[in-house]
Each structure stands twice: as structure tokens, then as C-alpha cells.
Design an enzyme around this catalytic site. Structure first.
Site, PDB file in Angstrom:
ATOM      1  N   CYS A  82     -13.758  -0.527  -9.268  1.00 21.91           N
ATOM      2  CA  CYS A  82     -15.197  -0.435  -9.057  1.00 21.91           C
ATOM      3  C   CYS A  82     -15.173   0.904 -10.348  1.00 21.91           C
ATOM      4  CB  CYS A  82     -15.288   0.128  -8.150  1.00 21.91           C
ATOM      5  SG  CYS A  82     -13.987   1.908  -7.291  1.00 21.91           S
ATOM      6  N   GLU A 103       0.681  -1.134   0.086  1.00 19.44           N
ATOM      7  CA  GLU A 103       0.249   0.037   0.085  1.00 19.44           C
ATOM      8  C   GLU A 103       0.840   1.287  -0.296  1.00 19.44           C
ATOM      9  OE1 GLU A 103      -2.519   1.450  -0.663  1.00 19.44           O
ATOM     10  OE2 GLU A 103      -2.259   2.799  -0.309  1.00 19.44           O
TER      11      GLU A 103
HETATM   12  N1  SAM Z   1      -8.754  -3.645  -2.200  1.00 18.66           N
HETATM   13  C1  SAM Z   1      -8.617  -2.578  -1.457  1.00 18.66           C
HETATM   14  C2  SAM Z   1      -9.777  -3.090  -0.893  1.00 18.66           C
HETATM   15  O1  SAM Z   1     -10.181  -3.903  -1.480  1.00 18.66           O
HETATM   16  O2  SAM Z   1     -10.090  -3.196   0.171  1.00 18.66           O
HETATM   17  C3  SAM Z   1      -8.456  -1.074  -2.369  1.00 18.66           C
HETATM   18  C4  SAM Z   1      -7.733  -0.924  -3.253  1.00 18.66           C
HETATM   19  S1  SAM Z   1      -8.403   0.920  -3.869  1.00 18.66           S
HETATM   20  C5  SAM Z   1      -9.251   0.648  -5.028  1.00 18.66           C
HETATM   21  C6  SAM Z   1      -6.411   1.270  -4.672  1.00 18.66           C
HETATM   22  C7  SAM Z   1      -5.423   1.168  -3.349  1.00 18.66           C
HETATM   23  O3  SAM Z   1      -4.457   0.708  -4.054  1.00 18.66           O
HETATM   24  C8  SAM Z   1      -5.479   2.813  -2.318  1.00 18.66           C
HETATM   25  O4  SAM Z   1      -5.125   2.577  -1.379  1.00 18.66           O
HETATM   26  C9  SAM Z   1      -4.515   3.276  -2.556  1.00 18.66           C
HETATM   27  O5  SAM Z   1      -3.414   4.129  -2.171  1.00 18.66           O
HETATM   28  C10 SAM Z   1      -3.577   2.261  -3.909  1.00 18.66           C
HETATM   29  N2  SAM Z   1      -2.013   2.357  -4.740  1.00 18.66           N
HETATM   30  C11 SAM Z   1      -1.874   3.389  -5.585  1.00 18.66           C
HETATM   31  N3  SAM Z   1      -1.013   2.895  -6.458  1.00 18.66           N
HETATM   32  C12 SAM Z   1      -0.007   2.533  -5.656  1.00 18.66           C
HETATM   33  C13 SAM Z   1       0.601   1.845  -6.341  1.00 18.66           C
HETATM   34  N4  SAM Z   1       1.670   1.865  -6.798  1.00 18.66           N
HETATM   35  N5  SAM Z   1       1.506   0.752  -4.675  1.00 18.66           N
HETATM   36  C14 SAM Z   1       0.860   0.114  -4.385  1.00 18.66           C
HETATM   37  N6  SAM Z   1      -0.481   0.798  -3.813  1.00 18.66           N
HETATM   38  C15 SAM Z   1      -0.890   2.164  -4.183  1.00 18.66           C
END
Ligand code: SAM
Length: 375
Positions: free
Chosen positions: A292, A139
Site C-alpha cells: 500500500c 504472521e
Molecule cells: N495482508 C494483510 C491484510 O490484507 O489484512 C496486511 C499485511 S501487512 C501489510 C504486513 C504484515 O506482515 C504485518 O502484519 C507484519 O507483522 C507481517 N510480517 C512482516 N514480516 C513478516 C515475515 N517475515 N513473515 C510473516 N509476516 C510478516
């Protein structure tokens, strides 16, 4: 269009956490006063407390709205998790098994899918004897990673999950010794969030709503900070009329179709980069990609571009076809858009979609799986 309050037309989705409880136990305890419903429509239309056992995703229930979960022991102790049905699709579709080795959740906060992965992997031995498989949960946002840690603890999966606090998945070296046994990856990257219930999918196409006490003046959209309301799903907040808020909170002011296109292009190129990075893990044999979002730019288009990439061809990645999917998702009727998949019906059939407001009682969502035979 989506409108404030539309969430009241949806059931509450409850995933029973197989690490801590069983469906039967929850039916006999937490939901013992609920009456069995025959359909999702019954849940949203009938008065009183009703419960429906989902026919597609194991351990999933839909219940009538109105239960105060803050006071429910099964919720506060992590036996049940509030998670939209569509949000349960990725981990279920990935179907991690003992022979798959370690698993990566590339973008994991707040942890709904991380904890679901753990529940699928360890449902038969929740005491984690020897814990042969590790879930690496990355994350990028350190603050969100703390929420993830809390969720993983409550769900009882901390000992099998290694959290990468503030770790960018794109900076993770696929050839590192540490990840040599990673056989499956779940990718749920940031997206436009246009499928979230209560969220406008095309904010710029709507005339401003008439003024109300918490909105700006007529014809003038309120600034995002004064037009927010607590959301149900993943604690995301409702944006102002002309603000596109990604599902991890990034706000973009959208004044024209061009602004929206530019934002979707930026998101889809980031999503594609992430997916291609996942293709590089040497022992990986299965991947799911989800959003989503209801926009095909972030969905089928990303899948098509990924499949056409040199890395996919070099490593032998292909779409997980519908007939090879887990039974519940093979039977799920809403599939990808053929035109967006450049007319490729096999790819479109392999893609799983959902649309809010279509009677299934779920949020707008997209997921596709990728597999390869040899590593
Ligand atoms: N999978 C999660 C759940 O079901 O609870 C929801 C994930 S949310 C759609 C996307 C997440 O990816 C965010 O918290 C964001 O901060 C993180 N994120 C974005 N780019 C990223 C990266 N390059 N590496 C790791 N995390 C990342």
C-alpha cells in the site's frame, strides 16, 4: 498532500463475503434502503445513502459514508467485510483455483486478504466438504496473529486456514513436505504505507501544520504518541508530521530526503528477499506481490529486481501480463510506471497501481503477479 479528514472524500468499500452471503442478499437486506448510484463521484458528493456495485472486483460495493457498522448484523456476523477496493486486488489477481492446490498468505494479519482468498476458493462450497485446499497464513507478529485469528473465525474460514502464529515466512522451508502442494502465494509485506488514506506520502517534505489542540507547538512536530488519531483502514493510526509509520506500525523519524530513501531502501530489500523466498516453493505457479505504497522503490523496482534474479531465471518466473489477468484487473486503467520498470512496457502494463485522490475513490496501492508454466 494527504491531510487529516481526507477519508471523508472516499466511499466506504464493502466486500460481500461469499462464504456467508451473496451480493444479491446484501442488496435486499443490509443495503435495501440505499439508492443505486451511477458512479463513485455520486457516492461521495450526493447526500443520502447511495450504493454502487463495483465493475472491477466481484462482490464489492461502495456506499456513502456514515453507516454505523458496529450495529449492522451483516458486519458483526462476517457477511460483509470493510475492505478498500485496492486491497481486494491481490487475492482477485492471484485467482486461486482448485487445481492450484494449497495457498500461502505470507504476511497475513489482520486477514483481509486471507479471508478473501478463502472466499474465492470456497465460494461454491462454503460448507468446506472435504476441504481439499489449505490456506497457510503466516504472521510474524504474534499479537497481530491473534487479530488475524479473530477475523478468520468471523469470516467463517477458520477450518481451511492454518495460522502460523508468530511465524516468520522467511523461516518457512519451501522444500518441506508440508508445503509440497502449495501452488499459489500471496505476498503483502510490510511497506511504508504511503498509499493509506489520511497518511502523508512524503512526511519530511511538509511544513508543520499550524498548532491545534492535539499537535505540538508551531514549527515543532508533536511526538508520535500525542499526535495519533484512529484510522479507518486496518486500524492504522495517523503519524506525526515527520514520522513515517509503516503499515504494520514501525515508526521512523524522517528528517530529510536521505532518511526517507534509507527507509525505503531497507523496506525494498526486505520485500525483495520475501519475494525471492516465495519463488523457491517447488510447485508454485502463481504469486502476487503487493504494497500500500506509492513509492516505486517498493513497487516496480522490487518487481524488476526480482525478475532479474538468478532464482527467477532458474525457476522460470515471469510477470503476469495484463492480457492474462482476471477480467476486472485487465480492465483497470491505472498501470505501473514505465520509467520505474526500466522502460519495460510489458512489465509496467502488468503492474497494477492506484493513487489516492485520483477520482477512483481508492487508497494508493500496487500489485503485480508472477507466473511460470512448468514446475
Ligand atoms: N495482508 C494483510 C491484510 O490484507 O489484512 C496486511 C499485511 S501487512 C501489510 C504486513 C504484515 O506482515 C504485518 O502484519 C507484519 O507483522 C507481517 N510480517 C512482516 N514480516 C513478516 C515475515 N517475515 N513473515 C510473516 N509476516 C510478516
Amino acid at each position: 498532500r494527504a491531510s487529516a479528514g481526507e477519508e471523508y472524500n472516499y466511499p466506504r468499500w464493502v466486500r460481500v463475503n461469499a462464504l456467508k452471503s451473496t451480493l444479491e442478499e446484501q442488496l435486499e437486506t443490509t443495503f435495501s434502503k440505499h439508492t443505486r448510484a451511477e458512479s463513485i463521484q455520486d457516492i461521495v458528493t450526493k447526500s443520502g445513502r447511495h450504493i454502487y456495485i463495483d465493475p472491477h472486483v466481484p462482490n464489492l460495493l461502495a456506499i456513502s459514508a456514515g453507516m454505523d457498522f458496529a450495529k449492522v448484523e451483516a458486519y458483526t456476523s462476517g457477511k460483509i467485510i470493510l475492505q478498500d477496493k485496492a486491497s481486494c486486488f491481490p487475492a482477485y489477481l492471484l485467482d486461486p483455483r482448485s487445481e492450484d492446490g494449497d495457498v500461502i498468505d505470507a504476511c497475513s494479519a489482520p486477514g483481509n486478504k486471507t479471508t478473501h482468498l478463502a472466499a474465492i476458493l470456497y465460494k461454491h462450497r462454503p460448507e468446506f466438504e472435504d476441504a481439499p485446499q489449505t490456506i497457510y497464513a503466516f504472521e510474524k507478529d504474534s499479537r497481530r496473529a491473534q487479530t488475524l485469528e479473530k477475523m478468520v473465525k468471523i469470516a467463517g474460514s477458520k477450518s481451511v486456514t492454518r495460522i502460523g502464529f508468530g511465524q516468520d515466512f522467511l523461516q518457512v522451508d519451501p522444500t518441506s513436505e508440508k508445503y509440497k502442494d502449495v501452488g499459489a502465494l500471496l505476498l503483502d509485506p510490510s511497506c511504508s504505507g504511503s498509499g493509506i488514506v489520511g497518511r502523508d506520502s512524503m512526511p519530511e517534505l511538509h511544513l508543520p501544520d499550524p498548532p491545534t489542540e492535539n499537535r505540538g507547538g508551531k514549527g515543532k512536530p508533536a511526538p508520535a504518541s500525542t499526535n495519533k488519531k484512529k484510522r479507518r483502514h486496518d486500524e492504522i493510526e495517523e503519524p506525526a508530521q515527520n514520522v513515517l509509520v509503516d503499515d504494520d506500525g514501525v515508526e521512523t523519524v524522517v528528517k530529510s530526503e536521505k532518511d526517507l530513501e534509507a527507509r525505503l531502501e531497507a523496506l525494498s530489500s526486505f520485500q525483495l528477499t520475501l519475494l525471492l523466498h516465495a519463488f523457491r516453493f517447488p510447485r508454485a505457479k502463481k504469486i502476487t506481490y503487493s504494497t500500500c505504497s506509492i513509492h516505486s522503490q517498493e513497487n516496480e523496482r522490487v518487481v524488476i529486481r526480482a525478475l532479474a534474479s538468478d532464482i527467477a531465471k532458474a525457476k522460470g518466473w515471469r510477470i503476469l501480463r495484463r492480457e492474462d489477468q482476471v477480467s476486472g484487473l485487465r480492465e483497470w486503467p491505472v498501470r505501473g510506471v514505465v520509467e520505474a520498470a526500466e522502460g519495460d512496457e510489458i512489465v509496467a502494463e502488468g503492474c497494477i497501481r492506484s493513487y489516492k485522490g485520483d477520482g477512483h475513490g481508492v487508497m494508493g496501492f500496487f500489485v503485480a503477479g508472477f507466473v511460470r508454466d512448468s514446475v
